[in-house]
Enzyme design. Structure first.
Site, PDB file in Angstrom:
ATOM      1  N   ARG A 286      -6.362   2.833  34.279  1.00  0.00           N
ATOM      2  CA  ARG A 286      -7.170   2.175  35.311  1.00  0.00           C
ATOM      3  C   ARG A 286      -7.614   3.133  36.418  1.00  0.00           C
ATOM      4  O   ARG A 286      -8.751   3.096  36.849  1.00  0.00           O
ATOM      5  CB  ARG A 286      -6.371   1.036  35.936  1.00  0.00           C
ATOM      6  N   GLU A 374       2.254 -12.869  47.871  1.00  0.00           N
ATOM      7  CA  GLU A 374       1.598 -11.571  48.083  1.00  0.00           C
ATOM      8  C   GLU A 374       1.826 -11.058  49.505  1.00  0.00           C
ATOM      9  O   GLU A 374       1.651  -9.876  49.783  1.00  0.00           O
ATOM     10  CB  GLU A 374       0.098 -11.703  47.784  1.00  0.00           C
TER      11      GLU A 374
END
Ligand SMILES: Cc1cc2nc3c(=O)[nH]c(=O)nc-3n(C[C@H](O)[C@H](O)[C@H](O)COP(=O)(O)OP(=O)(O)OC[C@H]3O[C@@H](n4cnc5c(N)ncnc54)[C@H](O)[C@@H]3O)c2cc1C
Length: 568
Positions: A286, A374
């Site tokens: 990535r 998160e």
């Protein structure tokens, strides 16, 4: 002014907040679950359409310890291993509990179907067909929350400050956009579950209500943040044509399953120019992919929207349909025919590994203040495996809810208006401001987003970061107090945007300051001027506010089985 009281107050009603509410009620607490959007419909959870990682071992033999090994490997030495272990150990139980509550995980021969995803060594990612995981789990949690009497749901309230006195959280101040009033919430315990910070970046996979407010609220309340430099950028997010109601990060499985070609604006394959081999394999890492796309754009070889083409025209329609049938129809409804034209993709901010520093009970160093989802930093270290974020929201929500309920049994409720002074001063200043600046908070937000993307994005340099920090400080000191605001009482979005901007600037300052100090490249933090990892920096960066100043220090990562971090 309206005042409400409860045992446990939860700020943010995404996956983590809703799970926390259920767990706190299960622990016997009364709960207020509030959200600046609609409960269960704002934030990232409802937008995630792909996979959830948990070592259920239903597709092939697996164990939570193997999931943990994979997670630590991806985290490049920076994981808080207690939190990572909690995530991996409790993940399966949460997935099965969600199934009991009605989530229809995709199944195969009677068992939950699990897929392979990059970085996982086993098939362990479950999902709800087709691209429906986030909406399905959000619907399950909304239903469940709605069935529990002890949970009071309140939408359209943005929390602008956590009430703290003598190191103890007493509740929060909310801004009600419908009537422009402040609302006081008193609670024995508060859980911050207000999600991540992707709205700081002009290019993001989701922006609504993700201005990093969890982090700013925690910092102002006296809690610590950890590893704020680690923003995850997804390399092939969707740029164009316009895509409505579909996940902008869905192209990864398309690419590795069907062999999508990445082409520059001149329709040339280019990944191999940047090291590694991709032609015909479609397996480039990535970070390498993101780097290669941005370098092609920099060299003037980008696509019209500043990315690369992802091309499936060499794949037969039959094969496209066999792999992603209903998704192909949803793409066609968006006017996208993969057999006829490529789409444009590029790196975008997607998730934040850093966040509020907590111990294994999800408690911050401020008594009675917890975090979940998160908002929490540390479980994924320097990089996150796909599928770990929704598991994290469920597991940390459940843990924070249970621990906060437990704490609330021992704590007393204190109603004090004094600690809310900062919020009142903020509102007071706003009603007198507006003289000098012609710009609105929304315009300054847009400037900040572009600044963060250009100067503190996927590939950073000391020079760019320092320039970003200078401008952020100037925005805080000179622009923020003088913006032009509508003077309406009801539905005054300028005021809501102003409070959000205030938090965005604080959070942006923490990201840029941490990125400047980490003079190495590791995981998602890539410095062009320090391209290698530095073993001396195998440390977490902790931040706190002291007398209004941001202080940072380096600490050794929490390893193995040490129970409880260094703050209770
Ligand atoms: C497009 C997309 C796709 C994704 N795909 C996947 C995937 O396939 N698998 C995976 O594991 N992860 C995925 N992720 C990441 C994952 O969805 C999130 O990390 C996770 O859902 C976060 O849950 P949360 O409850 O912590 O936050 P959220 O779901 O973002 O909820 C936070 C809530 O807080 C509210 N809020 C914010 N500020 C305030 C405030 N000041 N006052 C009151 N309320 C506030 C927001 O309105 C929101 O409802 C994806 C993310 C995106 C954006």
């Amino acid at each position: 002014m309206q005042q409400l009281a409860t045992d446990v107050l939860i700020v943010g009603a995404g996956g983590a907040g809703m799970y926390a509410a259920i767990a706190a009620a299960r622990g016997g607490a009364s709960v207020i679950l509030l959200d600046k959007s609609l409960v269960g419909r704002g934030g990232a959870t409802v937008m995630a359409q792909m996979t959830v990682a948990a070592a259920l071992g239903q597709q092939e033999p697996d164990a939570w310890t193997i999931h943990l090994e994979d997670t630590l490997k991806a985290g490049r030495g920076l994981c808080n291993e207690e939190l990572s272990a909690l995530l991996c150990r409790e993940g399966p139980e949460r997935i099965l509990e969600m199934a009991e509550w009605g989530t229809r995980w995709a199944r195969e021969e009677g068992h939950i179907k699990q897929e392979m995803a990059p970085g996982h060594s086993r098939k362990r990612c479950c999902y709800v067909d087709f691209l429906n995981t986030g909406p399905a789990v959000a619907a399950t949690l909304r239903r469940r929350v709605g069935e529990i009497q002890a949970i009071r749901r309140i939408s359209n309230i943005a929390v602008i400050e956590i009430l703290v006195k003598e190191g103890r959280a007493l509740g929060a101040v909310g801004f009600h956009v419908a009537d422009g009033e402040l609302v006081m919430f008193y609670a024995k315990a508060v859980i911050l579950a207000a999600g991540g910070l992707t709205k700081l970046y002009a290019r993001n996979s989701a922006s609504a209500n993700m201005g990093g407010e969890s982090y700013a609220l925690a910092l102002w309340a006296g809690a610590e943040l950890v590893d704020m430099e680690f923003v995850q950028f997804f390399p092939i997010g969707h740029l164009a044509p316009r895509l409505v109601g579909m996940d902008p990060i869905m192209w990864d499985p398309f690419r590795y399953k069907l062999g999508g070609k990445l082409l520059n604006g001149l329709f040339e394959e280019f990944l191999d120019r940047y090291g590694g081999e991709d032609f015909g394999k479609y397996t480039a890492m990535r970070d390498r992919t993101a780097y290669a796309i941005l370098k092609e754009v920099e060299a003037g070889r980008g696509t019209p929207h500043g990315g690369a083409y992802l091309d499936f025209r060499h794949v037969l329609e039959r094969d496209l349909r066999a792999a992603f049938g209903p998704v192909i129809d949803r793409l066609l409804a968006n006017g996208i025919d993969l057999t006829k034209a490529p789409v444009e993709v590029g790196p975008m901010a997607h998730y934040h590994m850093g966040g509020v520093r907590v111990n294994a009970n999800l408690a911050t160093r401020v008594e009675g203040l917890y975090a979940a989802g998160e908002a929490v930093g540390g479980a994924n270290g320097a990089n996150r495996l796909s599928g770990n974020a929704i598991t994290e929201a469920f597991v940390f929500g459940a843990q924070a809810g249970a621990c906060a309920a437990d704490y609330s049994r021992r704590a007393e409720l204190r109603r004090e208006i004094l600690p809310a002074r900062a919020a009142f001063e903020g509102l007071e200043a706003l009603s007198h401001g507006g003289a000098k600046e012609k710009r609105t908070p929304a315009l300054l937000q847009a400037e900040l987003q572009n600044l963060m993307w250009e100067q503190a994005g996927p590939f950073r340099t000391g020079e760019k970061l320092a320039a970003a920090l200078r401008r952020i400080k100037q925005m805080q000191q000179e622009d923020l107090p003088n913006l032009r605001l509508s003077q309406d009482d009801a539905f005054n979005l300028d005021v809501q945007d102003w409070f959000e901007l205030r938090a965005m600037l604080t959070t942006a300052e923490t990201v840029v300051t941490a990125a400047l100090a980490r003079r190495e490249s590791r995981g998602a933090h890539q410095r062009e001027d320090f391209p290698d990892a530095d073993e001396a920096l195998l440390k977490n960066q902790v931040m706190e506010l002291k007398d209004g100043k941001l202080l940072t220090r380096w600490v050794s990562p929490v390893r193995g089985r040490r129970v409880g971090a260094d703050h209770g």
